[in-house]
Design a protein around this motif. Structure first.
Motif, short mmCIF file in Angstrom:
data_model
loop_
_atom_site.label_atom_id
_atom_site.label_comp_id
_atom_site.label_asym_id
_atom_site.label_seq_id
_atom_site.Cartn_x
_atom_site.Cartn_y
_atom_site.Cartn_z
N ALA A 56 0.85 -1.20 0.00
CA ALA A 56 0.00 0.00 0.00
C ALA A 56 0.88 1.25 0.00
O ALA A 56 0.60 2.22 -0.71
CB ALA A 56 -0.93 0.00 1.21
N TRP A 57 1.95 1.22 0.76
CA TRP A 57 2.88 2.35 0.76
C TRP A 57 3.55 2.46 -0.61
O TRP A 57 3.61 3.53 -1.21
CB TRP A 57 3.92 2.18 1.88
CG TRP A 57 4.86 3.34 2.02
CD1 TRP A 57 4.77 4.58 1.42
CD2 TRP A 57 6.04 3.38 2.85
NE1 TRP A 57 5.82 5.37 1.81
CE2 TRP A 57 6.62 4.67 2.70
CE3 TRP A 57 6.65 2.48 3.70
CZ2 TRP A 57 7.78 5.06 3.35
CZ3 TRP A 57 7.81 2.87 4.37
CH2 TRP A 57 8.37 4.14 4.19
N ARG A 58 4.02 1.32 -1.13
CA ARG A 58 4.70 1.34 -2.44
C ARG A 58 3.80 1.89 -3.53
O ARG A 58 4.27 2.48 -4.50
CB ARG A 58 5.14 -0.09 -2.78
CG ARG A 58 6.14 -0.18 -3.90
CD ARG A 58 6.62 -1.61 -4.09
NE ARG A 58 5.72 -2.39 -4.92
CZ ARG A 58 5.79 -3.71 -5.06
NH1 ARG A 58 6.71 -4.41 -4.41
NH2 ARG A 58 4.95 -4.35 -5.84
N ASN A 59 2.48 1.69 -3.37
CA ASN A 59 1.54 2.15 -4.39
C ASN A 59 0.99 3.55 -4.13
O ASN A 59 0.18 4.05 -4.91
CB ASN A 59 0.35 1.18 -4.48
CG ASN A 59 0.75 -0.15 -5.09
OD1 ASN A 59 1.70 -0.23 -5.87
ND2 ASN A 59 0.01 -1.20 -4.76
N ALA A 60 1.42 4.19 -3.04
CA ALA A 60 0.87 5.50 -2.67
C ALA A 60 1.43 6.56 -3.61
O ALA A 60 2.53 7.09 -3.40
CB ALA A 60 1.19 5.83 -1.21
N ASP A 100 -4.04 3.66 -10.22
CA ASP A 100 -4.60 3.38 -8.90
C ASP A 100 -4.40 1.89 -8.62
O ASP A 100 -5.26 1.08 -8.86
CB ASP A 100 -6.08 3.75 -8.90
CG ASP A 100 -6.74 3.45 -7.56
OD1 ASP A 100 -6.02 3.25 -6.56
OD2 ASP A 100 -7.98 3.40 -7.51
N LEU A 101 -3.20 1.54 -8.15
CA LEU A 101 -2.88 0.15 -7.86
C LEU A 101 -3.29 -0.19 -6.43
O LEU A 101 -3.25 0.66 -5.54
CB LEU A 101 -1.37 -0.10 -8.01
CG LEU A 101 -0.74 0.19 -9.38
CD1 LEU A 101 0.74 -0.18 -9.36
CD2 LEU A 101 -1.48 -0.56 -10.48
N ARG A 102 -3.67 -1.43 -6.20
CA ARG A 102 -3.95 -1.89 -4.84
C ARG A 102 -2.95 -2.95 -4.44
O ARG A 102 -2.44 -3.63 -5.31
CB ARG A 102 -5.36 -2.45 -4.79
CG ARG A 102 -6.35 -1.36 -5.09
CD ARG A 102 -7.74 -1.82 -4.85
NE ARG A 102 -8.62 -0.65 -5.02
CZ ARG A 102 -9.89 -0.64 -4.71
NH1 ARG A 102 -10.45 -1.71 -4.19
NH2 ARG A 102 -10.62 0.44 -4.90
N PRO A 103 -2.70 -3.12 -3.16
CA PRO A 103 -3.19 -2.39 -1.98
C PRO A 103 -2.90 -0.88 -2.05
O PRO A 103 -1.97 -0.46 -2.71
CB PRO A 103 -2.40 -3.02 -0.83
CG PRO A 103 -2.01 -4.38 -1.32
CD PRO A 103 -1.80 -4.22 -2.78
N ASN A 104 -3.73 -0.13 -1.28
CA ASN A 104 -3.52 1.31 -1.24
C ASN A 104 -4.26 1.94 -0.07
O ASN A 104 -4.96 1.24 0.66
CB ASN A 104 -3.96 1.96 -2.56
CG ASN A 104 -3.06 3.12 -2.96
OD1 ASN A 104 -2.60 3.88 -2.11
ND2 ASN A 104 -2.81 3.25 -4.25
N PHE A 105 -4.03 3.26 0.08
CA PHE A 105 -4.72 4.03 1.12
C PHE A 105 -5.76 4.93 0.47
O PHE A 105 -5.47 5.56 -0.55
CB PHE A 105 -3.72 4.90 1.89
CG PHE A 105 -2.68 4.11 2.64
CD1 PHE A 105 -2.97 3.54 3.87
CD2 PHE A 105 -1.41 3.92 2.11
CE1 PHE A 105 -2.02 2.80 4.57
CE2 PHE A 105 -0.45 3.19 2.80
CZ PHE A 105 -0.75 2.63 4.03
N TYR A 106 -6.94 5.00 1.08
CA TYR A 106 -8.00 5.84 0.53
C TYR A 106 -8.58 6.74 1.61
O TYR A 106 -8.68 6.32 2.76
CB TYR A 106 -9.12 4.97 -0.07
CG TYR A 106 -8.63 4.17 -1.25
CD1 TYR A 106 -8.59 4.72 -2.51
CD2 TYR A 106 -8.18 2.86 -1.07
CE1 TYR A 106 -8.11 3.99 -3.59
CE2 TYR A 106 -7.69 2.13 -2.15
CZ TYR A 106 -7.66 2.71 -3.40
OH TYR A 106 -7.17 2.01 -4.46
#
Ligand code: HEM
Ligand code: HEM
Lengths: 370, 370
Positions: free
Chosen positions: A59-63, A357-363
């Motif tokens: 999720a961090w890597r995709n932020a 918008d890749l997942r995992p992620n923060f919304y």
């Protein structure tokens, strides 16, 4: 969306990636079979601690707004999924801050800030879940006087008033740490003060200008976002506060400089003796630089980890190269990645990025925005 | 795309807007009927001088990367559609620079920079057309030495070498104005030097640091983009150089500061006596501000119009309000509108914009990019 039924395809995709990137977890197929069976039977599944930890790192890597992603592998993941009471959440938040600040945990050294996430229980579709109302774990109160002027952080005027309505009494200063407002299905909303020993702060002074200390400025050492939902493999963690270390501009170019925040450029310019009668003297730019020097210098003097935007920009470019070698795209949002001052003097300014918008992620959910 | 057959719908839309916004031009219907007949008979049509003038202004108004659009109505449109020879184009370019610099024309006063566009003949589908190879009318040569170092503007090394191959001999200095390379179907490519009296320049010095003048820096007063195609109502003008006045950061934060341009931050920092051993001293930021102060101050001292990014940001926000009152959207590209330094200290940073590709507009063709 945390209320939607589980998306099995998203779960499978996450597990495939998680086990693919972590050969020591073994083959993914047996795990996929178990998850499919569990979802068929119960409509849900549970992450193993390893899946949770790697999912949070992804999720961090995709932020795509985060310039600090070079160190995504070093994220400390605190598994708090069994904690559901307001008091337990409060204790978890305090522990988070202490570990993140280097005040507790292995090899702790005060000021040795570490990237940390605390993951509380996932949402169950249709069931209410605990939340922290605060945007960040540490925020300063903003008090609006009858004449409209604000003491403290104008950004938090609304939140501060809501706390006051619920019985909190602030000291009326410019840097009063707000209480945590924790909402649980069992107890409703309860307020918890943060103990002073969990809030590492830095008093600001300037390497050359002695008067700077007289401004009485201070800031906390750990930026810990508390209101974003973490989504991993179709599961939603509505309460998963995360923190890194500060990039100086967040404090010096935004929190202290924005005209709808502490709005300090005019005062700093006046103290510097600058000609503020015309914009072309660039008094704003000069005050901005001195304010940011003070931030970086004070943290550094106190041994509290912080980075400047040039260093962080170079690291992000190193991250792009490393991810490229791993065959991965790095989704990035130019308008957030590029620092808010001296932008074109940083390498991240001079290129384009893929947006995705890749997942995992923060919304940030609509509810959390209020 | 300049080779595609005329798009009648685009012509009609433009004419409707042009006559709608200019009631003094009378009703659009008779004009639409004539254009439809002309297109049916010849596949083409011709703009009246008023249509050309308003079309060029609309192209500016629609330029989503331009922060300077508040003054779109004041654009001086020079109708050069009958000029087709290389010599005529050269003369037109020289006249453009003189008028834009306040060196010629009505009420001329040197340094009173005016926004100007010179529109040469439109493209006829399938037929070759004249072009100026230069990216801007005034650019400084960049000479690469055998050891790889560059004297002058590194951005123009490739172009400079191409000019040398065609017989141009530069003086080998840091600020040698490049010749115009004009290509016409009749004459092929011919090089024309720009007469010194058409190139208004400013020698840079600093309001406080006398040593700054010793750096020997100078820059021209008129940024005139020469390689973008102007598209109005389905017609394409491949040669339509346009110019405004400089925003200081274009010179001080980009041309002089970018590491792949004049790359002056290290030298300025050294002269300022800054500690360049660590990024956290913000020596780049401090040098950047002083460089930009020198640009704005020197232009101002010489009476040459220029604006700073704070003023231009406020004007752009005024433009957004004015266009809003007129019921029009303002397409804007955040990454270009937001200035390259002290971004968050300007109002344009703190909002989103609608992005749209409205016509008339300016386009950079693949061919012009070379
Ligand atoms: C380790 C040091 C870190 C640095 C220097 C860093 C730097 C930044 C900066 C400068 C921003 C933009 C903030 C703003 O303009 O408001 C940002 C945003 C963000 N960062 Fe990081 N970060 C770090 C750690 C982390 C960690 C540990 C996570 C999550 C595990 C994370 C996730 C994010 C997210 C989701 C955003 C976007 C926030 C939003 O949309 O408001 N970052 N980061
Ligand atoms: C009058 C003063 C003007 C100011 C202060 C101004 C300012 C600017 C600035 C700062 C940029 C970004 C440049 C860069 O970062 O490379 C820009 C881009 C642009 N401007 Fe303006 N401008 C002015 C006049 C004009 C005029 C007269 C036109 C056309 C009639 C125009 C059309 C454009 C276009 C098309 C771009 C984008 C160029 C590209 O894509 O490379 N501007 N302007």
């Amino acid at each position: 969306e945390p209320d939607a039924p589980l998306d099995l395809a998203e779960a499978e995709e996450f597990l495939g990636r998680c086990y693919g990137e972590n050969p020591r977890l073994g083959p993914v197929e047996p795990r996929l079979a178990r998850v499919r069976a569990q979802v068929a039977a119960t409509g849900n599944y549970t992450h193993t601690p390893q899946e949770l930890a790697h999912g949070a790192k992804l999720a961090w890597r995709n932020a795509s707004r985060c310039i600090g992603r070079l160190y995504w592998r070093s994220l400390v993941v605190l598994d708090r999924r069994r904690v559901r009471s307001a008091a337990g959440i409060h204790a978890g938040a305090v522990e988070h801050l202490k570990i993140a600040s280097g005040l507790a945990g292995e090899d702790a050294r005060p000021g040795m800030i570490r990237p940390v996430i605390s993951v509380f229980a996932p949402a169950t579709p249709g069931r209410p879940y605990p939340r922290i109302w605060n945007e960040q774990l540490i925020r300063y109160a903003g008090y609006r006087a009858p004449d409209g002027t604000v003491t403290g952080d104008p950004r938090n005027v609304h939140f501060t008033a809501a706390m006051a309505e619920r019985g909190w009494t602030g000291a009326g200063g410019r840097f009063d740490v707000l209480p945590l407002a924790i909402e649980t299905p069992a107890d409703g909303v309860r307020l918890f003060p943060l103990p002073a020993e969990a809030v590492l702060e830095v008093r600001l002074r300037h390497p050359e200008h002695a008067w700077f200390a007289e401004l009485g400025l201070r800031w906390n050492a750990v930026p810990a976002i508390a209101n974003m939902r973490l989504t991993i493999g179709g599961l939603h963690y509505p309460l998963a506060p995360f923190s890194g270390w500060y990039m100086g501009t967040e404090i010096g170019a935004r929190n202290f400089a924005d005209s709808d925040r502490y709005d300090l450029l005019p005062e700093v310019a006046r103290r510097l003796g600058l000609d503020t009668s015309r914009e072309a003297t660039l008094w704003r730019d000069r005050a901005l630089v001195e304010l940011n020097r003070a931030v970086l210098w004070s943290f550094d003097q106190d041994g509290i980890k912080i980075t400047d935007h040039h260093t962080e920009s170079a690291r992000f470019l190193a991250h792009l190269r490393a991810e490229g070698r791993a065959g991965r795209d790095v989704p990035a949002d130019w308008t957030w990645i590029v620092p808010p001052m001296s932008a074109s003097a940083t390498g991240v300014f001079h290129r384009y990025y893929a947006e995705a918008d890749l997942r995992p992620n923060f919304y940030l959910d609509a509810e959390a925005r209020q």
